[in-house]
Design an enzyme around this catalytic site. Structure first.
Site, PDB file in Angstrom:
ATOM      1  N   ASP A 187       0.827  -1.215   0.000  1.00  0.00           N
ATOM      2  CA  ASP A 187       0.000   0.000   0.000  1.00  0.00           C
ATOM      3  C   ASP A 187       0.858   1.260   0.000  1.00  0.00           C
ATOM      4  O   ASP A 187       2.042   1.233   0.347  1.00  0.00           O
ATOM      5  CB  ASP A 187      -0.945   0.021   1.209  1.00  0.00           C
ATOM      6  CG  ASP A 187      -0.210   0.081   2.545  1.00  0.00           C
ATOM      7  OD1 ASP A 187       0.788  -0.651   2.711  1.00  0.00           O
ATOM      8  OD2 ASP A 187      -0.613   0.873   3.418  1.00  0.00           O
ATOM      9  N   ASP A 219       7.895   3.988  -1.582  1.00  0.00           N
ATOM     10  CA  ASP A 219       7.526   3.455  -0.254  1.00  0.00           C
ATOM     11  C   ASP A 219       6.198   2.726  -0.426  1.00  0.00           C
ATOM     12  O   ASP A 219       5.154   3.355  -0.435  1.00  0.00           O
ATOM     13  CB  ASP A 219       7.410   4.616   0.728  1.00  0.00           C
ATOM     14  CG  ASP A 219       6.895   4.191   2.095  1.00  0.00           C
ATOM     15  OD1 ASP A 219       6.746   2.985   2.331  1.00  0.00           O
ATOM     16  OD2 ASP A 219       6.627   5.072   2.917  1.00  0.00           O
ATOM     17  N   GLU A 277       0.080  -1.279   5.614  1.00  0.00           N
ATOM     18  CA  GLU A 277       1.102  -0.868   6.587  1.00  0.00           C
ATOM     19  C   GLU A 277       0.929   0.592   6.955  1.00  0.00           C
ATOM     20  O   GLU A 277       1.088   0.976   8.111  1.00  0.00           O
ATOM     21  CB  GLU A 277       2.497  -1.106   5.994  1.00  0.00           C
ATOM     22  CG  GLU A 277       3.647  -0.911   6.986  1.00  0.00           C
ATOM     23  CD  GLU A 277       4.253   0.488   6.991  1.00  0.00           C
ATOM     24  OE1 GLU A 277       5.129   0.742   7.816  1.00  0.00           O
ATOM     25  OE2 GLU A 277       3.835   1.340   6.187  1.00  0.00           O
ATOM     26  N   GLU A 278       0.616   1.425   5.972  1.00  0.00           N
ATOM     27  CA  GLU A 278       0.571   2.871   6.193  1.00  0.00           C
ATOM     28  C   GLU A 278      -0.539   3.279   7.158  1.00  0.00           C
ATOM     29  O   GLU A 278      -0.519   4.381   7.700  1.00  0.00           O
ATOM     30  CB  GLU A 278       0.398   3.615   4.863  1.00  0.00           C
ATOM     31  CG  GLU A 278       1.528   3.379   3.861  1.00  0.00           C
ATOM     32  CD  GLU A 278       2.822   4.094   4.231  1.00  0.00           C
ATOM     33  OE1 GLU A 278       2.863   4.764   5.277  1.00  0.00           O
ATOM     34  OE2 GLU A 278       3.793   3.956   3.478  1.00  0.00           O
ATOM     35  N   HIS A 299       5.912   9.672   0.836  1.00  0.00           N
ATOM     36  CA  HIS A 299       4.569  10.230   1.117  1.00  0.00           C
ATOM     37  C   HIS A 299       4.297  11.573   0.451  1.00  0.00           C
ATOM     38  O   HIS A 299       3.399  12.291   0.873  1.00  0.00           O
ATOM     39  CB  HIS A 299       4.301  10.359   2.632  1.00  0.00           C
ATOM     40  CG  HIS A 299       4.376   9.057   3.363  1.00  0.00           C
ATOM     41  ND1 HIS A 299       3.906   8.893   4.640  1.00  0.00           N
ATOM     42  CD2 HIS A 299       4.854   7.848   2.991  1.00  0.00           C
ATOM     43  CE1 HIS A 299       4.114   7.636   5.025  1.00  0.00           C
ATOM     44  NE2 HIS A 299       4.688   6.984   4.047  1.00  0.00           N
TER      45      HIS A 299
HETATM   46 ZN   LIG Z   1       6.803   2.063   4.095  1.00  0.00          ZN
END
Ligand SMILES: [Zn+2]
Length: 413
Positions: A82, A143, A177-178, A384
């Protein structure tokens, strides 16, 4: 190898896998399942063993041991599919800048936005490398699709380089995870690993084995609501004002993320909802040490007691909830997973260095659950946001380092 790694990465970042903390499903968004299905398919095509998607949606696979030694620990490599809710991950248009020349990078979809070595000095380490950015309006998703591409390329390499001896290797791709749910439904017995590594870090050589410990807090203030025309006579108590009072009383100058760094923790309000009748304020509490974390909870509870005393007609409640713990508490008892990673990095021609994360990782929770899981670099920068970038050669270094690591666990067992 480089084109396989790069083409994988470019394929993965084009899929919108943004997670959503308001969702009640698991995974939180359907796009993640699209990528997870794709990975399952590709693992099968590569010839990995035991390829499966578990019921909640984790994708796992094995590379069978090729050693005669018994008792070689099973090593797992994990990455999350994700991307962060903070920035759009829809219609990502990755741009490859071959042999980056060190100049300011511009973005076709957002004139005015620049990625500048003056403000992103790590870019200077990428001069001469091939870097990938997004096009200006979305994040890139390095990421953690860097980690995903690294692990997929590692699978290919270990299956091809049969002379390299290793024990059973497990790989696992995780959703959400985020939004802090990455290991909620992960069956550790199904994963079957003795030690694990998440591939979700920064520049080459980075090893993280220390994270924050985190709790969440929710303060609920109930006021008394009346019609405004008789508010004075009937004794209105406005919960919105009380929430404001609580926020103003926080020790922000010494205990907020924007006023602390290094090893100092904080109390961080992340959500405020205020009406006359009821206000809700949500907080993140963070500290490296458990007693420091407990202090943050005490400060917040104390402020809530003060607020209650200042307005006895209101009702103030403060609820604390455990989130994750600093993985160092467990890793310090057995540093072998960290030491072997350092050794593998050196063998891969890299300089290992420790990075203390002012945050948590899926590995924080896995380590607490009994599976030691430090986090290793995979080349992420400026995560991000629209300035995110990664160097292809850094991802390649991560593949080499992990291959060395698989080998070292066999040799040292
Ligand atoms: Zn990450």
């Amino acid at each position: 190898m480089s084109d396989n790694l790069l083409s994988r990465f470019l394929r993965y970042v084009r899929i919108d896998t943004q997670s959503d903390e308001t969702s009640k499903t698991f995974p939180s968004t359907p796009g993640q399942l699209v990528l997870l299905e794709m990975l399952k398919q590709e693992l099968t095509e590569l010839g990995a063993a035991d390829v499966q998607m578990t019921r909640p949606g984790y994708v796992m696979a094995s590379i069978s041991a090729n050693t005669r030694k018994a008792r070689v620990p099973t090593v797992a490599f994990l990455a999350h599919v994700d991307t962060a809710p903070d920035c759009s991950g829809k219609n990502v248009k990755p741009i490859v800048h071959r042999k980056y020349d060190g100049r300011v990078v511009k973005f076709p979809d957002k004139p005015g936005l620049t990625l500048d070595p003056a403000t992103s000095p790590e870019l200077r380490t990428a001069i001469g490398k091939d870097i990938v950015t997004a096009s200006g309006t979305t994040l890139l998703g390095s990421d953690d699709k860097s980690g995903v591409a690294v692990i997929m390329t590692l699978v290919e390499r270990l299956l091809r380089e049969t002379k390299r001896k290793h024990g059973l290797i497990r790989v696992c791709f995780t959703p959400d995870e985020e939004i802090g749910r990455g290991v909620d439904k992960l069956d550790l017995r199904m994963l079957g690993a003795d030690v694990a590594y998440t591939l979700d870090g920064g520049p080459p050589g980075e090893i993280c084995w220390e994270t924050f410990s985190g709790d969440a807090a929710e303060v609920i203030v109930d006021g008394i609501t009346t019609h405004t025309m008789e508010a004075k006579a009937k004794g209105m108590v406005n919960a919105a004002y009380l929430a404001g009072k609580l926020l103003a009383a926080l020790p922000r100058e010494r205990c907020a993320p924007e006023t602390t760094d290094g090893r100092d923790g904080f109390i961080h309000p992340i959500h405020v909802e205020g009406r006359t009748e009821r206000s809700v304020v949500k907080f993140l509490l963070r500290d490296f040490e458990l007693n420091g974390l407990a202090d943050k909870g005490k400060i917040l509870r104390g402020l809530c007691r003060g607020l209650q005393a200042s307005e006895p007609r209101a009702r103030v409640r403060c609820k604390l909830r455990k989130q994750y713990r600093n993985m160092a508490y467990w890793l310090r008892k057995d540093m072998r997973p960290v030491e072997l990673a350092r050794e593998a990095f050196v063998a891969a021609g890299l300089k290992p260095y420790d990075h203390v994360i002012r945050g948590g990782t899926d590995g924080s929770r896995l380590t607490e659950l009994g599976l030691p899981t430090p986090n290793l670099f995979c080349g992420e920068h400026n995560a991000h946001g629209p300035l995110e970038w990664v160097a292809v050669q850094d991802m390649e270094s991560a593949v080499s380092a992990c291959a060395q690591l698989a080998e070292l666990w066999e040799r040292k067992s």
